[in-house]
Design an enzyme around this catalytic site. Structure first.
Site, PDB file in Angstrom:
ATOM      1  N   HIS A   1      71.673  72.860  44.177  1.00 45.36           N
ATOM      2  CA  HIS A   1      70.976  74.063  44.619  1.00 45.36           C
ATOM      3  C   HIS A   1      71.596  75.335  44.071  1.00 45.36           C
ATOM      4  O   HIS A   1      70.912  76.306  43.774  1.00 45.36           O
ATOM      5  CB  HIS A   1      70.952  74.118  46.142  1.00 45.36           C
ATOM      6  CG  HIS A   1      69.722  73.502  46.685  1.00 45.36           C
ATOM      7  ND1 HIS A   1      69.630  72.958  47.919  1.00 45.36           N
ATOM      8  CD2 HIS A   1      68.506  73.360  46.110  1.00 45.36           C
ATOM      9  CE1 HIS A   1      68.411  72.488  48.102  1.00 45.36           C
ATOM     10  NE2 HIS A   1      67.712  72.723  47.009  1.00 45.36           N
TER      11      HIS A   1
ATOM     12  N   GLU B   1      51.940  57.270  32.505  1.00 45.65           N
ATOM     13  CA  GLU B   1      53.384  57.064  32.417  1.00 45.65           C
ATOM     14  C   GLU B   1      53.800  55.632  32.755  1.00 45.65           C
ATOM     15  O   GLU B   1      54.979  55.323  32.770  1.00 45.65           O
ATOM     16  CB  GLU B   1      54.125  58.065  33.315  1.00 45.65           C
ATOM     17  CG  GLU B   1      53.651  58.123  34.740  1.00 45.65           C
ATOM     18  CD  GLU B   1      54.320  59.233  35.557  1.00 45.65           C
ATOM     19  OE1 GLU B   1      55.266  59.857  35.064  1.00 45.65           O
ATOM     20  OE2 GLU B   1      53.890  59.459  36.697  1.00 45.65           O
TER      21      GLU B   1
ATOM     22  N   ASP C   1      58.828  58.938  32.053  1.00 43.69           N
ATOM     23  CA  ASP C   1      58.691  57.631  32.689  1.00 43.69           C
ATOM     24  C   ASP C   1      58.102  56.589  31.748  1.00 43.69           C
ATOM     25  O   ASP C   1      58.494  55.425  31.793  1.00 43.69           O
ATOM     26  CB  ASP C   1      57.812  57.743  33.946  1.00 43.69           C
ATOM     27  CG  ASP C   1      58.614  58.234  35.121  1.00 43.69           C
ATOM     28  OD1 ASP C   1      59.732  57.731  35.327  1.00 43.69           O
ATOM     29  OD2 ASP C   1      58.146  59.142  35.830  1.00 43.69           O
TER      30      ASP C   1
ATOM     31  N   CYS D   1      53.262  65.995  29.024  1.00 45.33           N
ATOM     32  CA  CYS D   1      54.070  66.900  29.838  1.00 45.33           C
ATOM     33  C   CYS D   1      55.491  66.398  30.049  1.00 45.33           C
ATOM     34  O   CYS D   1      56.267  66.997  30.772  1.00 45.33           O
ATOM     35  CB  CYS D   1      53.396  67.160  31.184  1.00 45.33           C
ATOM     36  SG  CYS D   1      53.273  65.684  32.207  1.00 45.33           S
TER      37      CYS D   1
HETATM   38  C1  PEP Z   1      57.275  62.244  33.106  1.00 50.95           C
HETATM   39  O1  PEP Z   1      57.510  61.166  33.674  1.00 50.95           O
HETATM   40  O2  PEP Z   1      57.269  62.399  31.885  1.00 50.95           O
HETATM   41  C2  PEP Z   1      57.003  63.456  33.906  1.00 50.95           C
HETATM   42  C3  PEP Z   1      56.618  64.572  33.349  1.00 50.95           C
HETATM   43  O3  PEP Z   1      57.185  63.377  35.233  1.00 50.95           O
HETATM   44  P1  PEP Z   1      58.607  63.398  35.969  1.00 50.95           P
HETATM   45  O4  PEP Z   1      59.642  63.793  34.952  1.00 50.95           O
HETATM   46  O5  PEP Z   1      58.460  64.385  37.070  1.00 50.95           O
HETATM   47  O6  PEP Z   1      58.738  61.987  36.442  1.00 50.95           O
HETATM   48 MG    MG Z   2      57.042  60.865  35.728  1.00 45.98          MG
END
Ligand code: PEP
Ligand code: MG
Length: 606
Positions: free
Chosen positions: A206, A448, A472, A519
């Site tokens: 944090h 993912e 993921d 993403c």
């Molecule tokens: C991913 O898995 O690429 C993703 C963007 O989600 P997170 O990193 O939150 O699991």
């Molecule tokens: Mg993810």
């Protein structure tokens, strides 16, 4: 992580010394050190005569009240500065101070066992720490530090040692401490505290989050590093590499200042990309979007010219609290994000939490394999009550701008259909209550899980967009635990299996006439840009600090070149060969900037 690079350090020594921790904010600062006493207070243990017990309980309750007063005042200060997110963190500490399991049980322990407050508090906190320790999630486990902060604050008030207020610092300094609580960070007079260095803390602690939100350069996690710093020492705090230099020689100061100037110049030069379109030399246009975790990141999103939010991870709304966020809390956060991002869209992802034990009243079983357990959409579908609250808030926020709903960890069609059913019920209830929402709100899914990638053509018919979560996807496809440092070297975004899966997902999306975004972290890495373009992703969503660099690269390529690169890459057998191919291509375009492997990582992470 962290630790000393040179073992032979001594506190007295005035010679130049280096310590290594974790850089939190991408800036380099020099200044004078100011050592703050945040030494750990050990809880004394005493057995009391029975007649002292009522007085002891009162002493404990007074210390708790005093602690609350101090935290409320720190929170007020934050709210005054419009730092709503960091204020939430203090709310979490305040909630702990009001927590019956902690406070009432401690009073009960004093009453039953006739022992002093400090000892009784420690017994009860140790019990809670044990629970936190069993959580198999780095981020959530690190939240255990909240218990430590609370303990130290109450102990300081019990022992009368008080807490030196950082708000009172009168001259420009770099604060150095064993540990700083989020409340300490909140109290820092920003014009006086130019940076801070702590022994404790990790990237997601944090204190680090707070430093990033308040834009205070910091290096955390230096382990015993601060043993070697005295008040008045000259320091260089390099928030990019996580290095702290104690009493640097004039040459080293010069070197760092030169480095800083170069970095600032690169930053300034990159700023020219802010309003330029994200398009290739032959006019292929992609959208560069931002990933956020906190509402406080929006100014940075806007500053970097993101064309919307491609991933709002809503997990932070659930963390560090005893109660679940209310619909109103969700709604306020989403409304703020949507309004401030408008006219661009904001993709809000439903809860993606692994260790659900954190949501304390749910008491779910401990899991052997949390990454493959009751995570993300699986949790939401098991707890439709919790899920509906979030969906209601998202729909309500959709009346204030363009909201898109993103579902994490989808592995097959039935999950989507179940979500749609629940969403419909939520829609009907909002309509019945005459609450406005966007009836055409788009639903997308995180791609993912390998099963989803494999049946992308089937899934594409069910949703409005895909967002590829490479963090993921790589973990599950290559069987590489994304948080296990021992297999980190095997985590290969350019593995042919990943490239094939991405290509397959993009094709399925485009055949079905829907957009496909990426993403995961891969989307913001300059090295991968030509490949991602060649794979014809429509949107790339990343940390907003990466946007200019990615834009710079994509504006130097034609789509045709990128497609040829992908074709050539897919003929190769190993990630290493593919990486060398891409590197060679980048080196041709950017002979000065992309010489070494190191550059890509540093640039991407800075
Ligand atoms: C991913 O898995 O690429 C993703 C963007 O989600 P997170 O990193 O939150 O699991
Ligand atoms: Mg993810």
């Amino acid at each position: 992580m962290g630790g000393l690079e040179k073992i032979s350090l001594t506190r007295e020594s005035k010679k130049t010394q280096f310590i290594k921790g974790i850089g939190v904010t991408a800036q380099i600062i020099t200044g004078k050190a100011y050592l703050v006493d945040r030494g750990k207070i050990e809880a004394p243990a005493r057995v009391l005569p029975e007649n002292q017990v009522p007085w002891e309980i009162e002493r404990f309750q007074d210390a708790v009240e005093e602690s609350k007063k101090q935290l409320r005042s720190a929170k007020e200060k934050l709210l005054h500065e419009d730092a709503v997110g960091p204020a939430y963190i203090l709310d979490a500490h305040l909630l702990l101070l009001e927590d019956k399991h902690l406070i009432d049980t401690t009073v009960e322990t004093i009453k039953q066992s006739w022992i002093n407050s400090e000892w009784a508090l420690k017994i009860n906190l140790d019990r809670l720490r044990k629970i936190f320790n069993s959580i198999d999630d780095d981020y959530l486990r690190s939240r255990k530090t909240d218990l430590d902060y609370i303990e130290q604050r109450i102990l300081r008030n019990l022992t009368g040692r008080g807490t030196e207020s950082l708000a009172q610092i009168k001259e420009e300094v770099i604060v150095v401490a064993h540990d700083l609580s989020p409340a300490d960070t909140a109290q820092m007079a920003k014009d006086k505290v130019t940076a801070f260095v702590t022994d404790m803390g990790g990237k997601t602690s944090h204190t680090a989050i707070m430093a990033r939100s308040l834009e205070i350069p910091a290096v955390v996690g230096c382990e015993t590093g601060t043993h070697y710093i005295n008040t008045g020492d000259t320091l260089i705090v390099d928030g990019i590499t996580g290095v702290v230099v104690i009493n640097p020689s004039p040459e080293i100061i010069q070197e760092y200042m030169d480095r800083n100037r170069t970095r600032q110049k690169i930053e300034r030069d990159l700023f020219q990309y802010r309003d330029l379109p994200a398009e290739t030399l032959d006019g292929y246009r992609v959208k560069l979007l931002a990933n956020i975790e906190l509402v406080e990141e929006i100014p940075s999103v806007l500053e970097h010219g993101a064309e919307g939010i491609g991933l709002y991870r809503t997990e932070y709304l659930y963390l560090n609290r005893k109660e679940l966020p209310t619909e109103e809390e969700h709604f306020q956060a989403y409304k703020t994000v949507v309004e401030r991002t408008s006219p661009h869209p904001a993709v809000i992802r439903t809860l993606d939490i692994g260790g659900d034990k954190f949501i304390s009243h749910l008491e779910l079983a401990e899991e052997m394999n949390p990454a493959m357990g009751l995570r993300a959409i699986r949790f939401s579908l098991k707890e439709p009550g919790i899920f509906k609250i979030q969906l209601r808030a998202m729909l309500r926020a959709s009346a204030y701008g363009k909201v898109k709903i993103l579902l994490p960890m989808i592995s097959g069609v039935s999950e989507i259909r179940e979500v749609k059913k629940i969403l419909n019920e939520v829609r009907l209830s909002l309509t019945a209550e005459r609450i406005p929402y966007d009836p055409h709100i788009e639903i997308g899914i995180m791609m993912e899980v390998p099963s989803a990638a494999t049946i992308a053509d089937i899934l594409a018919k069910e949703v409005n967009f895909f967002s590829i979560g490479t963090n993921d996807l790589i973990q599950y496809t290559l069987a590489i635990d994304r948080v296990n440092e021992y297999v980190a070297h095997l985590y290969e975004p350019l593995h042919p299996a990943i490239l094939r899966l991405v290509r397959q997902m993009v094709k399925a999306a485009h055949d079905a006439g829907i957009r496909v975004a990426m993403c995961g972290e891969m989307a913001g890495e300059p090295l991968y840009v030509p490949i991602l373009l060649g794979l014809e992703l429509d949107d790339l969503s990343m940390n907003s600090l990466s946007i200019f660099r990615v834009k710079k690269i994509l504006r130097s390529y034609t789509l045709r070149e990128c497609k040829e690169l992908v074709e050539a890459a897919l003929q190769l057998s190993t990630p290493e060969e593919i990486e060398e191919l891409v590197r060679a291509s980048l080196r041709q375009k950017f002979p000065d900037e992309f010489r070494e492997k190191f550059n890509f990582r540093t640039i991407a992470n800075s």
